[in-house]
Enzyme design. Sequence first.
Site, mmCIF file in Angstrom:
data_model
loop_
_atom_site.group_PDB
_atom_site.id
_atom_site.type_symbol
_atom_site.label_atom_id
_atom_site.label_comp_id
_atom_site.label_asym_id
_atom_site.label_seq_id
_atom_site.Cartn_x
_atom_site.Cartn_y
_atom_site.Cartn_z
ATOM 1 N N ASP A 133 7.386 -4.114 0.087
ATOM 2 C CA ASP A 133 7.371 -2.773 1.106
ATOM 3 C C ASP A 133 7.197 -3.210 2.466
ATOM 4 O OD1 ASP A 133 4.775 -3.859 0.521
ATOM 5 O OD2 ASP A 133 4.132 -2.283 -0.515
ATOM 6 N N ASN A 189 -6.689 3.172 -5.246
ATOM 7 C CA ASN A 189 -6.222 4.528 -5.885
ATOM 8 C C ASN A 189 -5.073 4.185 -6.788
ATOM 9 O OD1 ASN A 189 -3.708 3.990 -4.406
ATOM 10 N ND2 ASN A 189 -3.942 5.837 -3.151
ATOM 11 N N HIS A 208 -2.212 2.756 -6.445
ATOM 12 C CA HIS A 208 -0.679 2.526 -6.121
ATOM 13 C C HIS A 208 -0.522 0.934 -6.473
ATOM 14 C CE1 HIS A 208 -2.083 1.572 -1.475
ATOM 15 N NE2 HIS A 208 -2.047 0.385 -2.277
ATOM 16 N N GLU A 259 2.569 5.713 -4.047
ATOM 17 C CA GLU A 259 1.357 6.323 -4.064
ATOM 18 C C GLU A 259 0.874 7.301 -5.415
ATOM 19 O OE1 GLU A 259 -1.022 5.111 -1.936
ATOM 20 O OE2 GLU A 259 -0.699 5.531 0.012
HETATM 21 C C1 F6R Z 1 1.396 -4.831 -0.276
HETATM 22 C C2 F6R Z 1 1.381 -3.767 -1.372
HETATM 23 C C3 F6R Z 1 0.209 -3.000 -1.843
HETATM 24 C C4 F6R Z 1 -1.151 -3.717 -1.928
HETATM 25 C C5 F6R Z 1 -2.418 -3.218 -2.673
HETATM 26 C C6 F6R Z 1 -3.571 -3.918 -2.364
HETATM 27 O O1 F6R Z 1 2.716 -5.314 -0.060
HETATM 28 O O2 F6R Z 1 2.414 -3.666 -1.906
HETATM 29 O O3 F6R Z 1 0.457 -2.451 -2.930
HETATM 30 O O4 F6R Z 1 -0.909 -4.945 -2.875
HETATM 31 O O5 F6R Z 1 -2.523 -1.998 -1.297
HETATM 32 O O6 F6R Z 1 -4.070 -4.310 -1.139
HETATM 33 P P1 F6R Z 1 -5.053 -5.705 -0.825
HETATM 34 O O7 F6R Z 1 -4.531 -6.795 -1.677
HETATM 35 O O8 F6R Z 1 -5.237 -5.728 0.413
HETATM 36 O O9 F6R Z 1 -6.327 -5.019 -1.643
#
Ligand code: F6R
Length: 246
Positions: free
Chosen positions: A67, A136, A138, A143
Amino acid sequence: MRVHVFETSDDLGRAVAARVGDELRRNPSAVLGLATGGTPLATYGELRRMHAAGLIDFSPATTFNLDEFAGIDASHSGSFRRYMDVKLFDSVNLDAHRIHFLNGVADDLDVECERYEKEIEHAGGIDLQMLGIGANGHIGFNEPDETLAARTHRVQLHDQTRRDNAAAFGGDLSRVPTEALSMGMGTILKSRAIVLMAIGARKARCVERAVNGPITTRLPASFLQLHRDVELFLDRGASSLLVRPA
Ligand code: F6R
């Protein structure tokens, strides 16, 4: 899903890096799906170390990141592209032509998403997809919602997700983009193998629901139950609500 639990985030990072190393030894031209955020930092640190020690060769490999934020370009300090340059790409021998990223400032973001999806197909699909998980539930920037998109698409980021990413924007929420581009759930689930990493008790509830709960668009990670080759790499905190055999 196979669950591995580690004492520290460094142990977890070493194990995921070893998994990537095994993949590249088995299949040197593997297509890797990469994630950003706090969770993979130890993994990227270990991959840098392994590369410097001559233990891993990225030169025939291909990467696709999950992403990217919309509205900021690759040189922006908050962009995922910049994160990857600093944390991995600048330190290993990946071929620049085989590094793939969504362009958050493309003229037409929908066309950009179609381009990305086609490039993944053209590369033969993703062999090993690394994922983090949002508090959450995702994965990528898929989301929780009433519906989920199958293919790479534009996303309106939830407030919580924007708050979670504010540090990369100087802690100023108003500077965090409201939109992003993300691989879709189908894009992710088509990967041949998936490694999901989670660190900290804050992730425990969504990890437990992703493993044991119903499959629901309200918790996108629950769709991983449909995939035949998912490994979870968790620390004690993230695994704390999973019931383990005595
Ligand atoms: C990042 C991504 C997100 C993160 C998720 C967890 O490329 O796709 O899904 O993996 O938000 O983020 P952290 O590791 O910062 O808790």
